[in-house]
Design a protein around this motif. Structure first.
Motif, PDB file in Angstrom:
ATOM      1  N   ASP A 170       0.646  -1.087  -0.047  1.00  0.00           N
ATOM      2  CA  ASP A 170       0.255   0.023   0.362  1.00  0.00           C
ATOM      3  C   ASP A 170       0.515   1.335  -0.025  1.00  0.00           C
ATOM      4  OD1 ASP A 170      -1.793  -2.094   0.612  1.00  0.00           O
ATOM      5  OD2 ASP A 170      -2.518  -1.589   2.226  1.00  0.00           O
ATOM      6  N   THR A 171      -0.092   2.339  -0.642  1.00  0.00           N
ATOM      7  CA  THR A 171       0.773   3.800  -0.399  1.00  0.00           C
ATOM      8  C   THR A 171       0.225   4.131   0.386  1.00  0.00           C
ATOM      9  OG1 THR A 171       1.805   3.265  -2.750  1.00  0.00           O
ATOM     10  CG2 THR A 171       1.767   5.864  -1.856  1.00  0.00           C
ATOM     11  N   VAL A 172       0.818   4.936   0.993  1.00  0.00           N
ATOM     12  CA  VAL A 172       0.156   5.729   3.148  1.00  0.00           C
ATOM     13  C   VAL A 172       0.915   6.694   2.835  1.00  0.00           C
ATOM     14  CG1 VAL A 172      -0.158   5.781   4.951  1.00  0.00           C
ATOM     15  CG2 VAL A 172      -0.517   3.289   3.843  1.00  0.00           C
ATOM     16  N   GLU A 173       0.048   7.854   3.333  1.00  0.00           N
ATOM     17  CA  GLU A 173       0.982   9.523   3.122  1.00  0.00           C
ATOM     18  C   GLU A 173       0.763   9.790   4.481  1.00  0.00           C
ATOM     19  OE1 GLU A 173      -1.279  12.110   1.536  1.00  0.00           O
ATOM     20  OE2 GLU A 173      -2.082  11.568  -0.108  1.00  0.00           O
ATOM     21  N   TYR A 174       0.102   8.626   5.692  1.00  0.00           N
ATOM     22  CA  TYR A 174      -0.015   9.465   6.931  1.00  0.00           C
ATOM     23  C   TYR A 174      -0.704   8.190   7.860  1.00  0.00           C
ATOM     24  CZ  TYR A 174      -4.255  11.795   6.498  1.00  0.00           C
ATOM     25  OH  TYR A 174      -5.636  12.458   6.809  1.00  0.00           O
ATOM     26  N   TYR A 175      -0.214   8.099   9.311  1.00  0.00           N
ATOM     27  CA  TYR A 175      -1.214   7.760  10.305  1.00  0.00           C
ATOM     28  C   TYR A 175      -2.185   8.011  11.058  1.00  0.00           C
ATOM     29  CZ  TYR A 175       1.482   3.487   7.794  1.00  0.00           C
ATOM     30  OH  TYR A 175       2.760   2.739   7.106  1.00  0.00           O
ATOM     31  N   ASP A 176      -3.090   7.387  11.655  1.00  0.00           N
ATOM     32  CA  ASP A 176      -3.910   8.272  12.580  1.00  0.00           C
ATOM     33  C   ASP A 176      -3.591   6.681  14.134  1.00  0.00           C
ATOM     34  OD1 ASP A 176      -4.481  11.472  11.661  1.00  0.00           O
ATOM     35  OD2 ASP A 176      -5.525   9.772  10.817  1.00  0.00           O
ATOM     36  N   LEU A 177      -2.830   7.150  15.189  1.00  0.00           N
ATOM     37  CA  LEU A 177      -3.182   6.679  16.146  1.00  0.00           C
ATOM     38  C   LEU A 177      -3.720   6.628  17.306  1.00  0.00           C
ATOM     39  CD1 LEU A 177      -1.494   4.180  17.960  1.00  0.00           C
ATOM     40  CD2 LEU A 177       0.363   6.062  18.420  1.00  0.00           C
ATOM     41  N   TYR A 178      -5.042   6.228  17.353  1.00  0.00           N
ATOM     42  CA  TYR A 178      -6.064   6.629  18.155  1.00  0.00           C
ATOM     43  C   TYR A 178      -5.325   5.792  19.957  1.00  0.00           C
ATOM     44  CZ  TYR A 178      -8.168   7.698  14.601  1.00  0.00           C
ATOM     45  OH  TYR A 178      -9.236   8.287  13.213  1.00  0.00           O
ATOM     46  N   TYR A 179      -5.757   7.023  20.831  1.00  0.00           N
ATOM     47  CA  TYR A 179      -5.819   5.499  22.103  1.00  0.00           C
ATOM     48  C   TYR A 179      -6.242   6.050  23.395  1.00  0.00           C
ATOM     49  CZ  TYR A 179      -2.691  10.097  23.322  1.00  0.00           C
ATOM     50  OH  TYR A 179      -2.051  10.821  23.619  1.00  0.00           O
ATOM     51  N   ARG A 180      -6.882   5.260  24.409  1.00  0.00           N
ATOM     52  CA  ARG A 180      -7.285   5.664  25.114  1.00  0.00           C
ATOM     53  C   ARG A 180      -7.080   4.890  26.723  1.00  0.00           C
ATOM     54  NH1 ARG A 180     -12.898   3.896  23.068  1.00  0.00           N
ATOM     55  NH2 ARG A 180     -12.484   1.298  23.084  1.00  0.00           N
ATOM     56  N   TRP A 220      -5.408   1.510  18.146  1.00  0.00           N
ATOM     57  CA  TRP A 220      -5.432   1.158  17.653  1.00  0.00           C
ATOM     58  C   TRP A 220      -4.871   2.334  16.640  1.00  0.00           C
ATOM     59  CZ3 TRP A 220      -8.254   2.496  20.576  1.00  0.00           C
ATOM     60  CH2 TRP A 220      -9.358   3.674  20.737  1.00  0.00           C
ATOM     61  N   VAL A 221      -4.470   1.933  14.844  1.00  0.00           N
ATOM     62  CA  VAL A 221      -3.635   3.092  14.545  1.00  0.00           C
ATOM     63  C   VAL A 221      -4.812   2.526  13.099  1.00  0.00           C
ATOM     64  CG1 VAL A 221      -2.042   3.730  11.910  1.00  0.00           C
ATOM     65  CG2 VAL A 221      -1.535   1.906  14.848  1.00  0.00           C
ATOM     66  N   THR A 222      -5.125   3.830  12.268  1.00  0.00           N
ATOM     67  CA  THR A 222      -5.353   3.701  10.316  1.00  0.00           C
ATOM     68  C   THR A 222      -4.177   4.357   9.808  1.00  0.00           C
ATOM     69  OG1 THR A 222      -6.535   5.819  10.576  1.00  0.00           O
ATOM     70  CG2 THR A 222      -7.765   4.366  10.961  1.00  0.00           C
ATOM     71  N   ALA A 223      -4.352   3.974   8.305  1.00  0.00           N
ATOM     72  CA  ALA A 223      -3.871   4.368   7.022  1.00  0.00           C
ATOM     73  C   ALA A 223      -4.812   5.298   6.589  1.00  0.00           C
ATOM     74  CB  ALA A 223      -3.062   3.885   6.898  1.00  0.00           C
ATOM     75  N   THR A 224      -4.026   6.429   5.518  1.00  0.00           N
ATOM     76  CA  THR A 224      -4.632   6.970   4.604  1.00  0.00           C
ATOM     77  C   THR A 224      -3.914   7.698   4.033  1.00  0.00           C
ATOM     78  OG1 THR A 224      -6.006   8.536   6.896  1.00  0.00           O
ATOM     79  CG2 THR A 224      -5.911   9.608   4.376  1.00  0.00           C
ATOM     80  N   ASN A 225      -4.589   7.751   1.975  1.00  0.00           N
ATOM     81  CA  ASN A 225      -3.474   7.921   1.003  1.00  0.00           C
ATOM     82  C   ASN A 225      -5.314   9.054   0.348  1.00  0.00           C
ATOM     83  OD1 ASN A 225      -5.040   6.297  -0.302  1.00  0.00           O
ATOM     84  ND2 ASN A 225      -4.146   5.063  -0.245  1.00  0.00           N
ATOM     85  N   THR A 226      -4.084   8.995  -0.840  1.00  0.00           N
ATOM     86  CA  THR A 226      -5.129  10.230  -1.364  1.00  0.00           C
ATOM     87  C   THR A 226      -6.422   9.926  -1.879  1.00  0.00           C
ATOM     88  OG1 THR A 226      -4.471   9.292  -3.435  1.00  0.00           O
ATOM     89  CG2 THR A 226      -3.223  11.737  -2.249  1.00  0.00           C
ATOM     90  N   THR A 227      -6.068   8.623  -1.708  1.00  0.00           N
ATOM     91  CA  THR A 227      -7.954   7.768  -2.382  1.00  0.00           C
ATOM     92  C   THR A 227      -9.449   7.374  -0.680  1.00  0.00           C
ATOM     93  OG1 THR A 227      -6.639   6.066  -3.888  1.00  0.00           O
ATOM     94  CG2 THR A 227      -8.972   5.409  -3.380  1.00  0.00           C
TER      95      THR A 227
END
Length: 519
Positions: A170-180, A220-227
């Motif tokens: 996969d091509t990834v621009e950035y990640y979002d890390l969530y925590y609580r 937990w983590v999510t990945a984001t790109n232009t799509t």
């Protein structure tokens, strides 16, 4: 020099951490460029393959079309030859007609001789190639990242280092890390969820700060790109490092061969284990550069084997999966002699203990009978917290001349409703005041030898030798032996101190045993 060396070691460790962090960033960037290169190369190969296939198909079609065109051209050439022959005849005829006076006949015949050849060029269909070229710029949305389990030594009291990975190209621009934080109330009540925090990063790792010590966090983590955005990863549980333990100095005991260190965790959540660190103090009072560690201690106490006649600095760390805590406040242990405090929970209600923990007082006031049921012995007594090491122990007791007392040792399971020395599980020296003299008894099982002591011992030495099975009493001021019990102690014993009338009693311990005590 030691402090400078420690600072240099800290600087080296800090530089190594920075170098490791830069290396991880470099590897992450290299990995992303590699994935992008593979993706573009795959699309390039697909386009070339499609163009080659189209070219071959088009070439085959052109060969067939050329053949058919050549056949048509040959037919046209034949027709052209026939037309030329016919034209020659017509020209000759036209010349004859031209010479006639009626010109309209000539024009009518000339119009019938016009011939036209038509070659059509069919248009090329390149719509599939255009679609393939457009797909090069179309990047699919990334798949769900995979968050890694927590590694050891990956946390501090207020921070967590989290890592994750992608199992695809996969091509990834950035990640979002969530925590609580994971709270006990949250598990019982699903409606009370803690606040979710977010961190945006470009690498596949992140250090989360401003956290609680020895707390469990859900990440937990999510990945984001232009799509678009990927599905969330599976949730993982991480823990911050515990708070430092607190050593209970009043509950630490020692002897020339060992020390028993007790502490309390100071953390709400349980820890995995504890590490005890000790270093020997030099004669000038400075700490030795050599530190020994006892790891994987499961409970809040540790029995440590030491060298006799030394002084040690001891501290404790709590350990969980995130790593070790900071050091506790240190405690200083001397192995010159046996050292212990009174066990306050065994004190008779009529007794009070001094602030330093080495003197007991028996006042004149009387307590109601209802308050006198729960104490160690029927007499006004208290136990000492002797280290459970079967070796040689020595301490001294100082009592006023006008105070009746019992001092000695007893098993922990000695009956609570009996006096010291009247049963088979206790041994004691008893002082009784009479109108004419001081009387002393050395009691065990209710029996005492007939001994007469002429000089009242103000300070009494007690020597316990497990190996020889002896308990001896001495007049310290005169270096005089008073009595020795011969007994094989089946279990560990505790020092016992009892006052039979109002007065005070002081214990002196942590001192080296005189030479005459264990001859």
């Amino acid at each position: 020099m030691t402090s400078i060396r420690n600072r240099l070691q800290d600087k080296v460790a800090e530089m190594e951490n920075v170098a490791g962090h830069l290396e991880e960033i470099f590897l992450t960037v290299e990995e992303n460029f590699g994935r992008q290169e593979q993706h573009l190369e795959q699309h390039h190969n697909d386009v070339l393959q499609t163009l080659s296939q189209r070219h071959n198909e088009r070439a085959a079609g052109l060969v067939e079309e050329k053949k058919s065109k050549m056949e048509a051209l040959y037919s046209q050439l034949l027709s052209c030859g026939q037309a030329l022959d016919a034209s020659k005849e017509l020209i000759e005829t036209a010349q004859e007609i031209y010479r006639t006076p009626d010109k309209r006949v000539f024009l009518k015949v000339a119009l019938t001789l016009s011939t036209k050849l038509d070659f059509e060029t069919p248009p090329a269909d390149l719509s599939d190639v255009k679609t393939m070229m457009d797909s090069v710029n179309a990047v699919p949305a990334p798949s769900a990242p995979v968050i890694n389990p927590q590694m050891s030594n990956s946390a501090t009291q207020t921070s967590l280092r989290v890592c994750w990975s992608l199992f695809s190209d996969d091509t990834v621009e950035y990640y979002d890390l969530y925590y609580r934080p994971v709270l006990e109330d949250t598990l019982a009540d699903g409606f009370c969820q803690p606040h979710v925090s977010t961190v945006k990063v470009k690498e596949t790792h992140c250090t989360v700060t401003d956290l609680l010590p020895n707390a469990q966090y859900e990440l937990w983590v999510t990945a984001t790109n232009t799509t678009g955005i990927s599905p969330a990863s599976e949730k993982a549980l991480y823990m911050t490092v515990p708070s430092p333990p607190v050593i209970k100095q009043r509950e630490c005991t020692s002897c020339p061969d060992a020390a028993l260190i007790r502490w309390e965790s100071g953390n709400t959540n349980p820890v995995d284990s504890y590490t005890v660190e000790l270093s020997e103090m030099d004669t000038d009072g400075t700490q030795s550069s050599i530190t020994e560690s006892i790891v994987a201690v499961p409970t809040c106490q540790c029995l440590i084997q030491l060298l006799s006649g030394r002084r040690y600095l001891i501290c404790v760390r709590a350990v969980n999966i995130g790593g070790p805590s900071d050091k506790s406040d240190p405690v200083y242990i001397s192995t010159s002699g046996t050292f212990f405090y009174f066990l306050e929970e065994t004190a008779h209600p009529c007794l009070s203990i001094s602030e330093d923990g080495f003197t007991i007082f028996y006042g004149d006031e009387e307590l109601p009978i209802s308050q006198c049921f729960d104490f160690a012995f029927r007499c006004v007594a208290i136990l000492g917290d002797l280290i459970p090491v079967r070796a040689r122990h020595y301490w001294e007791v100082e009592v006023d001349e006008g105070t009746e007392f019992r001092i000695g040792v007893a098993y922990e399971d000695t009956e609570r409703n009996s006096y010291l020395g009247v049963n088979g599980s206790s041994w004691c020296m008893r002082h009784i005041l009479s109108s004419s003299r001081h009387k002393y008894e050395f009691l065990h099982n209710g029996w005492s030898p007939d001994l007469r002591i002429t000089v009242h011992p103000v300070r009494i030495g007690v020597a316990l030798d497990y190996d020889r099975g002896t308990l001896s009493f001495f007049n310290v001021n005169l270096e005089q032996h008073l009595h020795t019990f011969q007994c094989h102690f089946r279990n560990s014993v505790q020092p016992c101190f009892s006052l039979d009338n109002p007065g005070s009693l002081t214990v002196h311990n942590g001192i080296e045993a005189p030479e005459y005590t264990f001859i």
